[in-house]
Design a protein around this motif. Structure first.
Motif: not given
Length: 355
Positions: A217-235
């Motif tokens: 029942y965990m919302d998908e937005n939570v897992s997406m935040g975990v996945l992308m917390h090391h992404e950076r706007c310049d790629g």
């Protein structure tokens, strides 16, 4: 009237002054006794009654004020540290359960989030606790708690809905959960990581995504935040090297919270830095790597938190932050006893930490 107290019109108030009596208007308390005034508080008082007379401590009693303030700050800090330490231990137990049974207790996780939000309402004492120096071996789970708090703070400043704030806080708490599957010898290595060790470290965001994705029942937005917390706007980030709008909002927010807490904490390979210096360093990075809109909101929010606070200088003096320039964060205008010191003009003096 007490000789150590003076009465001023609200228009005579300056950031850094300390209230000698609570302020009330029509039976409603506006501010407590012993609150350090900042520009936000002063404007609040003016809006209520611009003719109001306010009692503040006289500078002649400055040394006593500083001593009393430090004593109270230490007491508050110890109380916060105890509470957040207990919350960190609960998160530690949740992660151990995942390691053993590959299951997570949503009830326990919900309790951690609820306790965290309740205990972090007082931004001033919470921020002191977040940047407080502690043992390196406390870092991993306390870092997750801190990032949950900071992400929630930034989310509020941005204006996210209550639902999104709750989900964001979960994502902040769980952002590094993938590290439970990384060899502790690599995580705690004091010397420079090899390229292979760094590659392994970088897998934690994908591992964390897989763990969170399977929480019932965990919302998908939570897992997406975990996945992308090391992404950076310049790629330049990882694991997907995404840019700008392709990075989830939660990932952008947690990236800011994660960096701030990491740089103001003692780690196995690096000592903590002054929160003022950290904001200055991150300001440069925000031009290309961090979401600039979110960064600007975070920076202004932190500036409001710090104005009126007391800091320790490399000279050994204690000072109050009177004014900050967002273009020169680490060099604010300070009040040291009865003298103003502009750190822009005194390059030999710098802030070591908040008190």
């Amino acid at each position: 009237m007490d000789k150590n107290v003076k009465e001023l019109n609200v228009n005579e108030l300056l950031p850094g002054m300390i209230l000698a009596r609570e302020i009330r208007k029509n039976g409603v308390k506006l501010l407590d006794k012993d609150v350090i005034l900042n520009s936000k508080f002063i404007e609040k008082i003016k809006k209520v009654d611009y003719l109001l007379q306010v009692l503040v401590y006289d500078n002649e009693d400055e040394d006593k004020q500083i001593h009393d303030f430090i004593v109270k700050s230490i007491k508050k800090l110890n109380e916060k540290e105890k509470v957040f330490g207990e919350i960190s231990n609960k998160l530690d137990n949740i992660c151990k359960e995942i390691e053993v049974n590959s299951k997570i207790s949503m009830t326990e996780l919900r309790n951690v989030q609820k306790n965290l939000l309740e205990e972090s309402k007082d931004y001033s004492s919470t921020m002191r606790s977040i940047i407080n120096g502690r043992d390196v071996d406390e870092y991993i789970y306390r870092h997750s708690i801190n990032v949950g708090i900071l992400s929630n703070m930034l989310g509020k400043w941005i204006g996210l809905s209550v639902k999104d704030l709750n989900l964001l806080t979960y994502a902040g708490i769980l952002h590094d959960i993938g590290k439970i599957r990384i060899d502790s010898k690599i995580l705690n290595k004091k010397s420079k990581l090899t390229s292979e060790e760094f590659r392994i470290i970088k897998t934690h965001s994908v591992i964390g995504y897989e763990i969170v994705k399977h929480i019932p029942y965990m919302d998908e937005n939570v897992s997406m935040g975990v996945l992308m917390h090391h992404e950076r706007c310049d790629g330049s980030g990882y694991p997907l090297k995404l840019k700008d709008e392709k990075i989830h909002t939660f990932g952008k927010i947690i990236a800011i919270a994660d960096e701030f807490d990491a740089m103001t904490s003692n780690r196995v390979y690096k000592k903590k830095q002054s929160p003022f210096k950290v904001l200055e360093i991150m300001q440069e990075e925000a031009l290309s790597k961090l979401d600039f809109k979110f960064w600007s909101i975070f920076l202004n929010g932190m500036v409001n938190c710090y104005i009126g606070e007391m800091v320790k200088l490399n000279t050994g003096d204690v000072a109050k932050v009177v004014r900050m320039d967002i273009n020169d964060i680490s060099r604010p205008l300070l009040l040291v006893k009865d003298d103003f010191i502009d750190l822009k003009e005194r390059k030999d003096i710098f802030i070591e930490d908040l008190i």
